[in-house]
Design an enzyme around this catalytic site. Sequence first.
Site, short mmCIF file in Angstrom:
data_model
loop_
_atom_site.label_atom_id
_atom_site.label_comp_id
_atom_site.label_asym_id
_atom_site.label_seq_id
_atom_site.Cartn_x
_atom_site.Cartn_y
_atom_site.Cartn_z
N LYS A 181 21.78 -0.23 22.45
CA LYS A 181 20.44 0.43 23.38
C LYS A 181 20.66 -0.26 24.85
CE LYS A 181 18.66 2.57 19.53
NZ LYS A 181 18.59 3.94 19.24
C1 LIG Z 1 18.11 3.95 17.90
C2 LIG Z 1 17.23 5.12 17.51
C3 LIG Z 1 16.05 4.80 16.49
C4 LIG Z 1 15.86 3.58 15.74
O1 LIG Z 1 17.12 2.82 15.36
P1 LIG Z 1 16.53 1.59 14.68
O2 LIG Z 1 18.37 1.26 14.39
O3 LIG Z 1 16.07 1.50 13.41
O4 LIG Z 1 16.45 0.30 15.73
C5 LIG Z 1 15.25 5.87 16.43
N1 LIG Z 1 15.50 7.43 16.86
C6 LIG Z 1 16.29 7.40 17.72
C7 LIG Z 1 16.61 8.82 18.62
C8 LIG Z 1 17.44 6.51 17.95
O5 LIG Z 1 18.52 6.81 19.03
#
Ligand SMILES: *Cc1c(COP(=O)(O)O)cnc(C)c1O
Length: 372
Positions: A181
């Site tokens: 992210k």
């Molecule tokens: C990254 C992401 C999440 C959450 O991801 P985690 O791996 O649980 O932190 C949720 N929704 C979207 C659209 C994502 O890209």
Amino acid sequence: MNIPLSCPDLTQKEIDAVTQVLRTPQLSLGPTLLDFERRIAEYVGREHAVAVSSGTAALHLIVRALGIGPGDEVVTTPFSFISSANCMLFEHARPVFVDIDPVTLNMDVARIEKVITPRTRAILTVDVFGLPADWTALEKVAGRHGLTLIEDSCEALGAEYHGRKAGTFGRAAAFAFYPNKQMTMGEGGAIVTDDAEVARLCRSMRNQGRGEDAAWLQHERLGYNYRLSELHCALGVAQLERLDELLAKRERVAGMYNQRLGAWEAVSIPCEVSGVKRSWFVYVVVMDRRYSQEQRDTTLQKLQERGIGCSNYFTPIHLQPFYRDMFGYKRGDFPTTEQIAARTIALPFYGNLSEEQVEYVVTSLREALSKV
Ligand SMILES: *Cc1c(COP(=O)(O)O)cnc(C)c1O
């Protein structure tokens, strides 16, 4: 050359911040958690933030805090990371998909009203690839039908929609801090909301359902261990302090790709929407319609053989095996999602990519595409 698909941007500052926590006796539920929550709420412009162990945990707690459960339906997009739909399944509610807009790749708001039933409780919208959804239109539809809006802004930290930051839409929004992210805590997530009751419930459920002032072994409701350690939070605070820099670096790399790929008819680059500022999460190009999914897969393979980290992004949620099994979804149910998903290529994308590396990726992509 070896270029990964993504790579966190960490400096001595992050290492020092985590190390400092290790010298204290309090490794969880300490001052760094409160500091992180205060800072992320302030950055986004929300009253409350509750930090949790992942973006998925954040989404789950929002759904639970809103009392969404068995028999309820929540309208959402099939073109997303799977947890934006799984969070309904956790509570035995039903995700109801609507197809996407082929340009923005976000949920096509014009299709929502067709799927609303008396059981519909909420609309859970994803700001896909860091591009905020059409929130003005969403707020209108939700208002007209008395539905709650939930924002999955896990890909959109720092994005803006007509001057409003991603994460400020709906009753509550979720962020995620996995290493790919915009900023990372290793693992982590956050719920942001202006609703004190939602925040209170999420805070309690993250910590085994304990009440605010209750004793350690007093549990007022069903909860989970969705806590985030002080080490994670220290990393989060350090990254948040660098967030403007992190976002600017990513924007610069996106610009390098845009410049080289923008005029090429074989692929379309991420769209621009007026009044909307994308926060660059991934760099995904969509191959022209004349290419098939097989040709896309061959292209990915050729890039990988040249040491280039790349991937399709996403596999439609409704076509995941257990969704097919549970709901009987099949190919053709959401044609735009499927056609786009069959032709996506996520290229290596992170703030520290050099011009030389971008050049290598683009040259390799051109070569690979000319041979499929
Ligand atoms: C990254 C992401 C999440 C959450 O991801 P985690 O791996 O649980 O932190 C949720 N929704 C979207 C659209 C994502 O890209």
